[in-house]
Design an enzyme around this catalytic site. Structure first.
Site, PDB file in Angstrom:
ATOM      1  N   ASP A   1      -0.075  -4.083   0.936  1.00 48.51           N
ATOM      2  CA  ASP A   1      -0.374  -3.340  -0.284  1.00 48.51           C
ATOM      3  C   ASP A   1      -0.713  -4.337  -1.375  1.00 48.51           C
ATOM      4  O   ASP A   1       0.065  -5.251  -1.650  1.00 48.51           O
ATOM      5  CB  ASP A   1       0.851  -2.516  -0.722  1.00 48.51           C
ATOM      6  CG  ASP A   1       1.055  -1.301   0.169  1.00 48.51           C
ATOM      7  OD1 ASP A   1       0.212  -1.082   1.060  1.00 48.51           O
ATOM      8  OD2 ASP A   1       2.054  -0.596  -0.018  1.00 48.51           O
TER       9      ASP A   1
ATOM     10  N   ASP B   1      -2.251  11.191   5.772  1.00 48.66           N
ATOM     11  CA  ASP B   1      -0.807  11.233   5.510  1.00 48.66           C
ATOM     12  C   ASP B   1      -0.301  12.609   5.932  1.00 48.66           C
ATOM     13  O   ASP B   1      -0.521  13.596   5.237  1.00 48.66           O
ATOM     14  CB  ASP B   1      -0.528  11.018   4.013  1.00 48.66           C
ATOM     15  CG  ASP B   1      -0.937   9.633   3.537  1.00 48.66           C
ATOM     16  OD1 ASP B   1      -1.076   8.723   4.382  1.00 48.66           O
ATOM     17  OD2 ASP B   1      -1.112   9.458   2.311  1.00 48.66           O
TER      18      ASP B   1
END
Lengths: 197, 257
Positions: B12, B131
């Site tokens: 990230d 997701d």
């Protein structure tokens, strides 16, 4: 000096860096004479067969490849840059390739496509390209490939069925995989090629 | 001879720095994405994924520079996701050196974006990141947004089928139930998606024990993405590869990793 032929979209800078690890000077160019006279010429390629072929013709890349091979100047096609060297491609229609080898680039018959990831290659006996990396894996990403042997030295790979992973035919070399994305094994293979220049 | 399973660490990145903490002692600067990318490459990572979580335009510009510097030094495939809304965003990332991009929210809002990207650059550059969580939808799985906090109102399997039809080249399936738990990938979800997906499937969310990796492969995953277990050194990439090789999975460089 090695020339990377710039004939369309895509980032060529990381390919340039990968070939620079061989110690050679590497330029990205669409200039015909520069590409013709370079020690080595790399023909990359991404996207669909027909779009790639169109881009190639725009910079007279088809003629360039023929002229270099006739003059025995090392030339390397990568991925779709390999596919367009065959005589025919049937991705989204029926298209003529440069025609250096007589075979059709067709869809791989596999339950999961693209063939994406690291795969091994059965290096042809006596292959100079794979010397020292015969048992290594290389990074592939494609759904189409040539399946018919072309007479020249062919190395095969398999994804549900066999296909041609690399061809070594005198001055003309090609890989279906991406040596510039294949980490140390890829850089080794690049060096094998640049040592022939 | 067969295609190896891929082990993919995910970083990230915000404003040019790796966040979510990393715990490597052999890094000079644990927050530098280029340095981490090089280390993971050395350890045998088969691909790298950067997820850009920058909130600002300036942060995204910085990410382009990170992608550029990484692609010039690390010669394995690089996927970049986060904040991609348009074909132009994809073009910028590919030109910077990304090999693939992953899109998520923007495709839910406007599914035609999938076809637009695939038509211009080819399916092989496009990963759809989904997701998903267990829910009372037709398949038992639904798509979520906002990091799993909100329902997108779409059945997950229907979305997989639609995305494949529109031309994605790969699916990144994140289990929002399993994410961060280190209790194992959601095996049922992987199996269900594998049944309908004709493109490579990357499993994500829940990796903890070494057995979790092989279980996800048995369920049908082609590649395994993980973040925290690698960043915190719970497993080194080489450990996962050695374990999988010992259990007869095809892995790249298991001996040297």
């Amino acid at each position: 000096m090695i020339a990377i032929l710039d004939y369309g979209s895509g980032n060529l800078r990381s390919a340039q860096r990968a070939f620079e690890t061989s110690g050679k000077e590497v330029v990205i160019t669409s200039d015909y004479d520069l590409a013709l006279n370079a020690e080595g010429l790399v023909v990359p390629g991404v996207g669909a067969f027909a779009a790639c072929m169109q881009g190639l013709i725009k910079v007279r890349g088809d003629q360039l490849v023929r002229e270099r091979v006739a003059a025995k100047r090392p030339t390397l096609g990568i991925c779709v840059g390999m596919q367009i060297l065959f005589s025919r491609g049937i991705e989204h229609g029926d298209h003529a390739g440069v025609g250096m080898w007589d075979a059709t680039v067709e869809k791989i018959d596999a339950p999961i496509l693209p063939h994406m990831g690291w795969n091994t290659v059965r290096a042809a006996a006596g292959s100079a390209l794979f010397a020292g990396v015969e048992d290594q894996s290389f990074y592939f990403v494609h759904s189409y490939a040539a399946k018919k042997a072309v007479g020249a030295m062919s190395s095969l790979s398999n994804h549900s069925e066999d296909f041609i992973a690399a061809v070594e035919d005198g001055a003309l070399t090609a890989t279906q995989f991406h040596p510039e994305k294949s980490s140390d094994a890829g850089l080794h293979l690049i060096k094998n090629w640049t040592q022939t220049l | 001879m067969s295609l190896s399973v891929r082990i993919i660490p995910c970083l990230d990145v915000t404003d040019g720095r790796v966040v979510k903490g990393v715990n490597f002692t052999d890094l000079v600067d644990a927050g530098d994405p280029v340095e981490m990318a090089a280390l993971y490459n050395k350890e045998g990572a088969d691909e790298l994924t950067f997820l850009d979580i920058s909130a600002s335009v300036a942060g995204r510009e910085t990410t382009l520079d990170v992608v550029r510097r990484t692609a010039e030094q690390v010669f394995i495939p690089l996927t970049v996701g986060g904040g991609i809304r348009t074909v132009e965003d994809v073009d910028r990332l590919l030109r910077a050196g990304a090999d693939k991009v992953s899109i998520n929210t923007a495709a839910i809002a406007r599914p035609e974006l999938i076809a637009e990207i695939a038509d211009r650059f080819g399916s092989q550059v496009l990963v759809i990141s989904i997701d998903a969580r267990r829910a009372r939808t037709e398949s038992g799985f639904e798509v979520t947004t906002h990091g799993g906090r909100q329902s997108a109102g779409i059945d997950a399997l229907a979305w997989v089928e639609k995305a494949c039809a529109l031309g994605v080249g790969e699916i990144l399936l994140n289990s929002m139930d399993a994410d961060g738990t280190r209790a194992g990938y959601d095996i049922g979800m992987i199996k269900a998606v594998r049944e309908v997906a004709k493109v490579p499937l990357i499993a994500s969310g829940g990796a903890g024990a070494l057995e979790d990796f092989s279980a996800a492969l048995d369920a049908g995953a082609d590649a395994l993405l993980a973040a925290s277990v690698f960043h915190f050194g719970v497993h080194r990439i080489g450990d996962v590869k050695k374990y999988l090789a010992a259990h007869n999975y095809s892995v790249r460089n298991a001996a040297t990793a």
